[in-house]
Design a protein around this motif. Structure first.
Motif: not given
Length: 250
Positions: A98-119
């Motif tokens: 997970v990456r979290i970014k605060r973008k002033l003045p009023s935005t929060v951005e959440i960036i998700i990296q998923s687990k990789e399915v192997r089997a």
């Protein structure tokens, strides 16, 4: 006769008390100043959250991520800890990073990296996804990542099988059977049984000698192809690079 007059020690003690008092007042002032700054930020309407952006793969349900985060419009943009927020979001079974970014003045951005399915694997009549670390992710979602190798093994052997699958994938043999996708995999002790998806054949290798075993299997498959023959079982687990072939047919 000389009179004893202990004046110096009293002066030193007095100076220390004054210095400590000044230091205390400075620290107290800094604390009060920081507290006032935090209170101002939390009360400032311009620094309240009005937008929460979530970037995630389509199989990760964004409303669930938002619910796990605990964030909402109207909260102060500095009212949460990024580390605590990441911990809450990682409770979702599909989230790897997970990456979290605060973008002033009023935005929060959440960036998700998923687990990789192997089997895939089957447990108590349910099919589960397995990730690249050999760990269970979640139950199968119909229509999503269904064309994956099925592992039949104990959970403690999942990672060992994943590594063996990587070895199979990395060795480009030039033989269409070996280079095809793996349909199903069994492991018992150190014996790995592979079912390629291209043909109804069972290939058995020693997981500790997977590269050499696969090379021996390739030689046998190439020889069978040149003679126009097929086999139902190829066992490359014998010592001395010997290979046993069963169920020969034209």
């Amino acid at each position: 006769m000389k009179l004893y007059q202990p004046k110096k020690k009293k002066k030193k003690i007095g100076r220390k008390i004054i210095a400590l008092s000044i230091l205390f007042l400075i620290v107290l002032g800094l604390f009060k100043g920081c507290q006032a700054t935090i209170n101002y930020i939390e009360r400032n309407d311009r620094l309240k959250i009005t937008e929460i952006k979530i970037t995630a793969p389509s199989h990760i349900h964004k409303p669930q991520i938002l619910a796990n985060s605990g964030l909402g419009n109207g909260m102060g943009i500095y009212s949460f800890s990024k580390n605590e927020l990441k911990k809450r979001i990682k409770q979702h079974p599909w989230v790897k990073k997970v990456r979290i970014k605060r973008k002033l003045p009023s935005t929060v951005e959440i960036i998700i990296q998923s687990k990789e399915v192997r089997a895939l694997t089957k447990i108590n009549n349910y099919i589960y996804y397995i990730d690249s670390d050999g760990k269970l992710i979640d139950k199968l979602v119909p229509g999503f990542k269904m064309n994956m190798p099925v592992i039949n093994a104990k959970p403690e052997d999942y990672l060992k099988v994943i590594h063996a699958l990587d070895t199979i994938k990395d060795i480009h043999t030039g033989n269409e059977i070996l280079d095809s996708e793996v349909s199903e995999v069994f492991i018992e002790e150190n014996l790995l049984t592979i079912y390629p998806s291209l043909e109804n054949i069972k290939i058995i290798i020693d997981i500790n000698r997977s590269q050499q075993c696969l090379k021996n299997v390739k030689k046998v498959l190439d020889d069978l192809k040149s003679r126009g023959e097929n086999a139902s079982i190829i066992d490359a687990t014998l010592p001395g690079n010997k290979v046993v072939v069963r169920g020969l047919k034209r």
